[in-house]
Design a protein around this motif. Structure first.
Motif: not given
Length: 192
Positions: A32-33, A62-63, A69-70, A97-100
């Protein structure tokens, strides 16, 4: 432009090569970093189940959602397109990820021996047809109303854009043509 390539498994080095040739500063993302300061991230081809498991074990799922989202842009190539889709094989995978707003079928063009090359006409991409490779490729079987089909193969969507998301069911990174990588970087610069 600072871009990342998810470097857990798959063809991440090839994507990195194209992006760096276009002048992007590229970070290999494993934790994540590693997302800090990036404006874009490529999710490469590989094996989607393995990639989902690695996203879970590294704590990246989640990151990556938060990155989008950011304001971050994501491009999923082959297995990466599966990770972005809201539905895979008729179900929603909670560890993806379920984004598109797309639905995909895994390995829809057949096994490894059924891999093939094609030249695609891509909307908004100058310079003629784009040479690409389909390797155990997924098929996009549904495209939601907010998404735009940019290319088709045999009458079926294979390159789709939804805002800051781009999904390709093929592998443009395995060839020498960097125009789709340039398209992605321009998409990020325009923040559309």
């Amino acid at each position: 432009m600072r871009a990342g390539v998810l470097a857990l498994q798959g063809a991440f080095r090839e994507h990195r090569r194209h992006l760096e040739a276009l002048g992007a500063e590229v970070t290999e993302v494993r934790l994540p970093a590693d997302l800090a300061g990036l404006g874009a991230l490529v999710l490469p081809g590989g094996e989607s189940t393995t990639m989902r498991n690695l996203l879970t074990s590294t704590g990246l799922t989640q990151p990556l959602r938060d990155f989008y989202a950011g304001g971050g842009a994501l491009w999923g190539s082959c297995a990466g397109a599966i990770l972005l889709a809201r539905e895979v094989g008729g179900v929603t995978l909670e560890d993806s990820l379920n984004l598109m707003d797309t639905a995909v079928e895994r390995n829809a063009y057949g096994r490894q021996v059924a891999s093939f090359e094609a030249d695609l006409q891509v909307a908004g991409l100058p310079g003629g047809p784009l040479p690409v490779m389909f390797i155990r490729a997924p098929r996009i079987v549904r495209v939601g109303p907010a998404a735009e089909v940019l290319a088709e193969h045999a009458g079926e969507p294979c390159l789709v854009r939804e805002g800051r998301l781009l999904a390709s069911t093929f592998h443009p990174e395995l060839g020498h043509d960097s125009r789709l990588h340039q398209f992605f970087l321009e998409m990020v610069r325009q923040k559309k």
